[in-house]
Write an enzyme that holds these catalytic residues in place. Sequence first.
Site, mmCIF file in Angstrom:
data_model
loop_
_atom_site.group_PDB
_atom_site.id
_atom_site.type_symbol
_atom_site.label_atom_id
_atom_site.label_comp_id
_atom_site.label_asym_id
_atom_site.label_seq_id
_atom_site.Cartn_x
_atom_site.Cartn_y
_atom_site.Cartn_z
ATOM 1 C CD GLU A 1 79.029 -15.893 44.590
ATOM 2 O OE1 GLU A 1 78.324 -15.934 45.601
ATOM 3 O OE2 GLU A 1 79.980 -15.110 44.441
ATOM 4 C CG ASP B 1 80.567 -9.231 44.944
ATOM 5 O OD1 ASP B 1 79.534 -8.721 45.392
ATOM 6 O OD2 ASP B 1 81.113 -10.233 45.426
ATOM 7 C CD GLU C 1 81.777 -9.765 50.434
ATOM 8 O OE1 GLU C 1 80.587 -9.449 50.219
ATOM 9 O OE2 GLU C 1 82.322 -10.743 49.886
HETATM 10 O O1 GCW Z 1 79.874 -10.648 47.430
HETATM 11 C C1 GCW Z 1 79.656 -11.980 47.240
HETATM 12 C C2 GCW Z 1 79.903 -12.531 48.591
HETATM 13 C C3 GCW Z 1 79.112 -13.766 48.881
HETATM 14 C C4 GCW Z 1 77.659 -13.457 48.574
HETATM 15 C C5 GCW Z 1 77.529 -13.103 47.105
HETATM 16 C C6 GCW Z 1 76.114 -12.726 46.717
HETATM 17 C C7 GCW Z 1 75.747 -14.275 49.752
HETATM 18 O O2 GCW Z 1 81.280 -12.761 48.746
HETATM 19 O O3 GCW Z 1 79.305 -14.090 50.233
HETATM 20 O O4 GCW Z 1 76.816 -14.537 48.904
HETATM 21 O O5 GCW Z 1 78.331 -12.008 46.819
HETATM 22 O O6 GCW Z 1 75.840 -11.548 46.672
HETATM 23 O O7 GCW Z 1 75.325 -13.604 46.452
#
Ligand code: GCW
Length: 722
Positions: A310, A384, A412
Amino acid sequence: MRVKIRLILLILAGILLVGDMARAENGYELWLRYAPVTDVALKAQYQKSVKNIYFPAGSDRLKVAHDELYRGLSSMIGLSPAQKTISESELVIATIDKIGNLRKYVPDSIPAKIGTDGFLIKTITTSKKNTILLTANSDLGILYGVFNFLKLFQINSSLAALNIAEYPKTMFRVLDHWDNPTRTVERGYAGFSIWNWHKLPGYIDPRYIDYARANASVGINGSVINNVNANTIMLTPAYLAKIKALADVFRLYGIKIYLSVKFSSPVELGGLKTADPLDEDVKAWWKAKVDEIYRYIPDFGGFLVKANSEGQPGPQTYGRTHADGANMLGKALAPHHGIVMWRAFVYDDKVPDDRAKQAYNEFKPFDGKFDANVIIQVKNGAIDFQPREPFHPLFGALPNTSVMLELQLTQEYLGFSTHLVYEAPLFKECLNADTYTAGPNSTVEHILEGRYNPKLITGMAGVANIGTDINWCGHPFAQANWYSFGRLAWNPGLSATKIADDWLRMTFTNDHHFIEPMKREMLQSRENTVNYMTPLGLHHIMGANGHYGPGPWTDNTGRADWTAVYYHKADTNGVGFDRTRTGSNALAQYSPQVQKYFEDLSTCPDEYLLWFHHLSWNYRMRSGKTLWDEMVEHYYRGADSVKHMQLVWNLMEKYIDHDRFTQVKELMAIQHDEAIWWRDACVLYFQTFSRKPIPDNFEKPLHNLAYYRSLRIPNIPGQGIN
Ligand code: GCW
């Protein structure tokens, strides 16, 4: 006259009782409320069992344990035990080397079995009297033992014939805070970060101590205090002084501090031209930085790293591998006994044919190439933290590499802090999954416990759901997710039912009229949410903006694998992501037994159907219904189950305090509205492809699809500013 006195006493007792019921509760005390024991006989038994006590508290950590014991006992049974010698005491608490004659009652196997962190609580019966012995090899074992001893009172257990020998099944049991120096919390839904950087190091907020107590009570022994999307300011001397102040508090409770670090720190902070892990200057920079950290915090735990994911920099930025990067940091930390937790949540900016495959593809080739103090931190599933994912294919695929599990406590993708979702069943689903990588019954749990390779280090991490809200987690029931993470990291074999039972008793009441129905609701709650959000293996269909609410139509977010349409692939022919060999073949990353199980439609569970298969809307489900009808049914069932939970909750009013009752009631009403929002938006959206009616027995959606698509919600929480 007698009768009158009795009457007056009764009335007084009544007032006291009502007074206690009405005690304002704001949730701050978590599961450590130490509520007075109301069962008279039990209270008498407890008082008798701990009347006199031998508890030499030589070290600061033992003093903490001692204070906790007295705090708990005086609150629960109104008694402060008298300090006596071993032979005069009903309760003896001391490390094994200090229990004198009682040593002969400790089986020879125990010291090795309980190790450094474990403890023994045992009733010793002699002709003269019963003695409860609480012993351990270390002061930390005593502290853990004290919390567990207090738990027996909290859950109204009998103290007769105790024989509890406990020790943690994993080594590193850490909370990962995604907290920024600005005090925003990425994916945090319970206020701001509890770390008050401005006032540190001078001001020690009592919350730090209560945070540490709560963690120690469930055996959590590490805290990564900053976001994995890391800000380099954390490594500056001014912040190291602040972090040291926190470490000094946590140490007493057996909690080590870890830091998330940014891979490009040598450039951003050190002014070097590169952060290439093979560059000698880079290595020297990290070594000096690590040495500096240890001058502040001699027992610093180590680093957590999000690299090449990311947009974060990493070794690949310099043409190197994850192993090059992790080992370089590992070598800087090794002389101080620190570790590197290197995250496997990686995906690059090229659009993959299937993002679910990327972590395995990047890490599998490096099995056995990581240093002994490097542990790969793997999320429970390959995408995720979705409401439901199959277990990550990396579990069992790295037999010569240390691997720890990363779970997300903060919700989340599970309704933030307004939805009641007890996550232990989700955690257990992953822990119980059989990878078959070392023959049948090679579950994720066994892999995490290091059963197949004793040389490896082991651990579990939970992304914290903690913030400045008075009750820490936003939703009173979200505390259960913090609690159950700790319990499962200590013992992944525990059941979600037992954990819920303990937590409810400690947090609310021992009254079974409350415990039984609420336990059922908790255990069902995660499935409810899966039903109204992502039934049958659907995933990643949440709103693009802040991951709030439904967004199955999301189709342009800069990159394909951040959209929803990439994951559900709905069209007029059907729906679902084909991960079999006719599709992305992500299934090939699992062992042959697992592949076959998920690939074969006759064995693939409904829960994972659309994760692995693209199927026609007319596909016949096990129930005999078409896929479309089944999907609709799940969405409606999910929303209805929240209604049911509300009805059950309304019956609970008389068993608990007014404040938390009302708070949960109000949050449940929001949850119900949002469940309907999810249901209607998803059903209407998928209907544009299935072109089939919503069966008549279901109420019609409140609005049309255009309405749901048009919703724009400002100021969604959890979008941390770094
Ligand atoms: O789930 C995603 C989240 C991000 C997060 C990323 C991760 C901290 O939307 O906010 O970043 O995973 O786990 O690195």
